[in-house]
Design a protein around this motif. Structure first.
Motif, PDB file in Angstrom:
ATOM      1  N   ALA A   1       0.809  -1.248  -0.094  1.00 22.55           N
ATOM      2  CA  ALA A   1       0.027   0.190   0.081  1.00 22.55           C
ATOM      3  C   ALA A   1       0.791   1.158  -0.050  1.00 22.55           C
ATOM      4  O   ALA A   1       0.499   2.247  -0.381  1.00 22.55           O
ATOM      5  CB  ALA A   1      -0.819   0.008   1.397  1.00 22.55           C
ATOM      6  N   LYS A   2       2.098   1.293   0.723  1.00 22.86           N
ATOM      7  CA  LYS A   2       2.985   2.472   0.563  1.00 22.86           C
ATOM      8  C   LYS A   2       3.191   2.458  -0.919  1.00 22.86           C
ATOM      9  O   LYS A   2       3.691   4.204  -1.023  1.00 22.86           O
ATOM     10  CB  LYS A   2       4.089   2.030   1.503  1.00 22.86           C
ATOM     11  N   GLY A   3       3.589   1.904  -1.661  1.00 25.23           N
ATOM     12  CA  GLY A   3       3.778   2.120  -3.019  1.00 25.23           C
ATOM     13  C   GLY A   3       2.590   3.070  -4.078  1.00 25.23           C
ATOM     14  O   GLY A   3       2.814   3.438  -5.026  1.00 25.23           O
ATOM     15  N   LYS A   4       1.533   2.850  -3.364  1.00 27.27           N
ATOM     16  CA  LYS A   4       0.436   3.345  -4.185  1.00 27.27           C
ATOM     17  C   LYS A   4       0.179   4.900  -3.773  1.00 27.27           C
ATOM     18  O   LYS A   4       0.370   5.294  -2.774  1.00 27.27           O
ATOM     19  CB  LYS A   4      -0.995   2.838  -3.536  1.00 27.27           C
ATOM     20  N   LYS A   5       0.308   5.864  -5.200  1.00 23.64           N
ATOM     21  CA  LYS A   5       0.313   6.987  -4.942  1.00 23.64           C
ATOM     22  C   LYS A   5      -0.974   7.612  -4.513  1.00 23.64           C
ATOM     23  O   LYS A   5      -1.985   7.242  -5.350  1.00 23.64           O
ATOM     24  CB  LYS A   5       0.951   7.731  -6.234  1.00 23.64           C
ATOM     25  N   ARG A   6      -1.241   8.767  -3.878  1.00 28.89           N
ATOM     26  CA  ARG A   6      -2.486   9.459  -3.469  1.00 28.89           C
ATOM     27  C   ARG A   6      -2.613  10.422  -4.551  1.00 28.89           C
ATOM     28  O   ARG A   6      -1.820  11.046  -5.195  1.00 28.89           O
ATOM     29  CB  ARG A   6      -2.119   9.845  -2.153  1.00 28.89           C
ATOM     30  N   ARG A   7      -3.891  10.573  -4.695  1.00 24.43           N
ATOM     31  CA  ARG A   7      -4.528  11.706  -5.471  1.00 24.43           C
ATOM     32  C   ARG A   7      -4.392  12.990  -4.838  1.00 24.43           C
ATOM     33  O   ARG A   7      -4.638  13.109  -4.020  1.00 24.43           O
ATOM     34  CB  ARG A   7      -5.837  11.167  -6.190  1.00 24.43           C
ATOM     35  N   VAL A   8      -3.798  13.948  -5.530  1.00 25.11           N
ATOM     36  CA  VAL A   8      -3.815  15.312  -5.196  1.00 25.11           C
ATOM     37  C   VAL A   8      -4.997  16.234  -5.834  1.00 25.11           C
ATOM     38  O   VAL A   8      -4.750  16.292  -7.101  1.00 25.11           O
ATOM     39  CB  VAL A   8      -2.399  15.976  -5.315  1.00 25.11           C
ATOM     40  N   LEU A   9      -5.714  17.120  -5.131  1.00 20.55           N
ATOM     41  CA  LEU A   9      -6.408  18.076  -5.825  1.00 20.55           C
ATOM     42  C   LEU A   9      -5.679  19.560  -5.930  1.00 20.55           C
ATOM     43  O   LEU A   9      -5.055  19.677  -4.812  1.00 20.55           O
ATOM     44  CB  LEU A   9      -7.875  18.322  -4.985  1.00 20.55           C
ATOM     45  N   SER A  10      -5.992  20.042  -7.048  1.00 19.53           N
ATOM     46  CA  SER A  10      -5.571  21.287  -7.088  1.00 19.53           C
ATOM     47  C   SER A  10      -6.314  22.335  -6.076  1.00 19.53           C
ATOM     48  O   SER A  10      -7.383  22.183  -5.702  1.00 19.53           O
ATOM     49  CB  SER A  10      -5.640  21.822  -8.420  1.00 19.53           C
ATOM     50  N   PRO A  11      -5.799  23.473  -5.682  1.00 21.20           N
ATOM     51  CA  PRO A  11      -6.483  24.629  -4.947  1.00 21.20           C
ATOM     52  C   PRO A  11      -7.605  24.910  -5.460  1.00 21.20           C
ATOM     53  O   PRO A  11      -8.788  25.080  -4.706  1.00 21.20           O
ATOM     54  CB  PRO A  11      -5.462  25.486  -4.667  1.00 21.20           C
ATOM     55  N   GLU A  12      -7.799  24.999  -7.008  1.00 14.40           N
ATOM     56  CA  GLU A  12      -8.984  25.526  -7.336  1.00 14.40           C
ATOM     57  C   GLU A  12     -10.160  24.395  -7.441  1.00 14.40           C
ATOM     58  O   GLU A  12     -11.234  24.963  -7.090  1.00 14.40           O
ATOM     59  CB  GLU A  12      -8.777  26.046  -8.867  1.00 14.40           C
ATOM     60  N   ALA A  13      -9.776  23.175  -7.319  1.00 14.28           N
ATOM     61  CA  ALA A  13     -10.578  21.914  -7.286  1.00 14.28           C
ATOM     62  C   ALA A  13     -11.214  22.152  -5.842  1.00 14.28           C
ATOM     63  O   ALA A  13     -12.210  21.910  -5.645  1.00 14.28           O
ATOM     64  CB  ALA A  13     -10.104  20.613  -7.554  1.00 14.28           C
ATOM     65  N   ARG A  14     -10.138  22.204  -4.658  1.00 13.41           N
ATOM     66  CA  ARG A  14     -10.672  22.294  -3.479  1.00 13.41           C
ATOM     67  C   ARG A  14     -11.612  23.496  -3.102  1.00 13.41           C
ATOM     68  O   ARG A  14     -12.687  23.238  -2.397  1.00 13.41           O
ATOM     69  CB  ARG A  14      -9.445  22.353  -2.582  1.00 13.41           C
ATOM     70  N   LYS A  15     -11.381  24.747  -3.658  1.00 10.64           N
ATOM     71  CA  LYS A  15     -12.226  25.705  -3.485  1.00 10.64           C
ATOM     72  C   LYS A  15     -13.799  25.292  -3.914  1.00 10.64           C
ATOM     73  O   LYS A  15     -14.598  25.785  -3.392  1.00 10.64           O
ATOM     74  CB  LYS A  15     -11.646  26.967  -3.949  1.00 10.64           C
ATOM     75  N   ARG A  16     -13.653  24.822  -5.094  1.00 11.10           N
ATOM     76  CA  ARG A  16     -15.081  24.891  -5.924  1.00 11.10           C
ATOM     77  C   ARG A  16     -15.608  23.699  -5.041  1.00 11.10           C
ATOM     78  O   ARG A  16     -16.992  23.827  -4.967  1.00 11.10           O
ATOM     79  CB  ARG A  16     -14.750  23.993  -7.290  1.00 11.10           C
TER      80      ARG A  16
END
Length: 78
Positions: free
Chosen positions: A46-61
């Motif tokens: 599970a450590k090798g699995k990359k987490r998805r990241v939201l952009s600041p604009e997406a978080r604001k929306r």
């Protein structure tokens, strides 16, 4: 004489069941160890699995949309 025969059969059966129980107990220990080994390996994968990241604009929306839903719900309750 029949009672002695029955008691002898019961003693034989008890001996067989005792052997079977001992065998199952050792098999159960081995199975638990194997399962524990698998559990220990799972987090490493599970450590090798990359987490998805939201952009600041997406978080604001997303935050703005949630605030809008909260406001609509609050307006309904009044």
């Amino acid at each position: 004489m029949a009672i002695e025969t029955i008691l002898a059969q019961i003693d034989e059966e008890i001996a067989k069941l005792t052997q079977i129980r001992a065998l199952l107990a050792t098999t159960g220990v081995a199975a638990k160890k194997a399962a524990a080994a698998k559990v220990k390996k799972a987090p490493a994968a599970a450590k090798g699995k990359k987490r998805r990241v939201l952009s600041p604009e997406a978080r604001k929306r997303i935050a703005d949309a949630q605030r809008k839903r909260w406001a609509a719900q609050k307006a309904k309750t009044k």
